[in-house]
Design an enzyme around this catalytic site. Structure first.
Site, PDB file in Angstrom:
ATOM      1  CB  SER A  66      -0.929   0.124   1.239  1.00 49.99           C
ATOM      2  OG  SER A  66      -1.457   1.269   1.354  1.00 49.99           O
ATOM      3  CE1 TYR A  98      -3.947  -2.004   5.418  1.00 47.07           C
ATOM      4  CE2 TYR A  98      -3.149   0.120   4.777  1.00 47.07           C
ATOM      5  CZ  TYR A  98      -3.695  -1.245   4.334  1.00 47.07           C
ATOM      6  OH  TYR A  98      -3.961  -1.557   3.036  1.00 47.07           O
TER       7      TYR A  98
END
Length: 283
Positions: free
Chosen positions: A139, A152
């Site tokens: 990501s 995350y």
């Protein structure tokens, strides 16, 4: 013999679109997910394209289940040419409020899921001596440090460096296995609702994370690229042998600012806000 693609997190979002894109390219496709209903829908779409598919419930956090996925893949098709370690989940909130269950759930899926995929499939790929390629879904959070996204970001930074190390190691082995790391920004997928698949034994989460999760959900739904577009960009990168895959090109400006922060030893820039001197955000 048709080439074979294996996709984790194939029940929705980017995983589903990667599976469909591979099928359209003539690959037979192995689907893995804990979302059996979503995975069955993906399998139906692939069957309509005319390719063979194998769908298997698989929790990538469990090494035995990923090993079983590899065994069934090779037992059915005799090969795996493309491996997409794509399954991922996320939680939000200030780092001091996150629970140990938050950490275990996200790291077990996002990081160890990739580790398990590599350990289960790479030895088999090496033994086959066929041309193969691995795509690990990270990501933009793997290149930036965003407030409210500590777990995350930690998990996706790990996926980036794991992928970089894997590429170096495979080159030292003169292996015919390519590696790419996929780093999208906001895409309209089910990642913002990943709690639906959270194990009951890891349910304890931080109540202060809800506002962050709602903000992420809003941003995800407003994503400027579709999951299908990200899948198409990814397959083009695989064909080109490109390692870094940034579907959202504007994020490079934020990555450059972070790199300059590091090199100049200055305070880190908050990439969730418009970049200095611009109106650009990470989207």
């Amino acid at each position: 013999m048709a080439r074979v693609a294996v996709v984790t997190g194939a029940g929705s979002g980017i995983g589903r679109e990667l599976a469909l894109a591979c099928a359209r390219e003539g690959h037979d496709v192995v689907l893995a997910d804990v979302d059996e209903k979503g995975m069955a829908a993906t399998a139906d779409l692939i069957s309509a394209i005319g390719r063979e598919t194998l769908a298997m419930r698989c929790d990538v956090a469990q090494p035995s289940e990923v090993e079983a996925l590899a065994e069934r893949t090779y037992g059915r098709f005799g090969a795996a040419h493309l491996l997409f370690n794509n399954a991922g989940v996320g939680v939000g909130g200030p780092v001091w409020t996150t629970t140990l269950e938050d950490w275990k759930w996200v790291l077990d899926v996002n990081v160890m899921g990739v580790v398990h995929g590599v350990r289960a499939f790479v030895p088999r790929m090496l033994a086959s001596k066929e041309a193969c390629h691995i795509v690990n879904t990270a990501s933009v959070a793997g290149f930036l440090s965003l407030p409210g996204s500590s777990i995350y970001c930690v998990s996706k930074h790990a996926v980036v460096t794991l992928s970089e190390c894997l590429r170096h190691e495979l080159r030292l082995e003169n292996a015919s296995i390519g590696v790419s790391v996929l780093a999208p920004a906001f895409v309209n997928t089910g990642i913002a609702e990943s709690d639906r698949n959270r194990p009951a034994e890891l349910a304890a989460t931080n109540p202060l994370g809800k506002p962050y999760q709602e903000a992420v959900k809003k941003a995800v739904l407003a994503g400027r690229l579709s999951a299908a577009e990200v899948a198409a960009i990814t397959l083009a990168a695989v064909k080109a042998g490109r390692f870094y895959v940034f579907p959202h090109q504007k994020i490079k400006a934020a990555i450059e600012v972070r790199a300059r922060d590091i090199l100049d030893e200055r305070d880190p820039t908050d990439s969730s806000r418009p970049l200095p001197g611009t109106k650009e955000r990470v989207t």
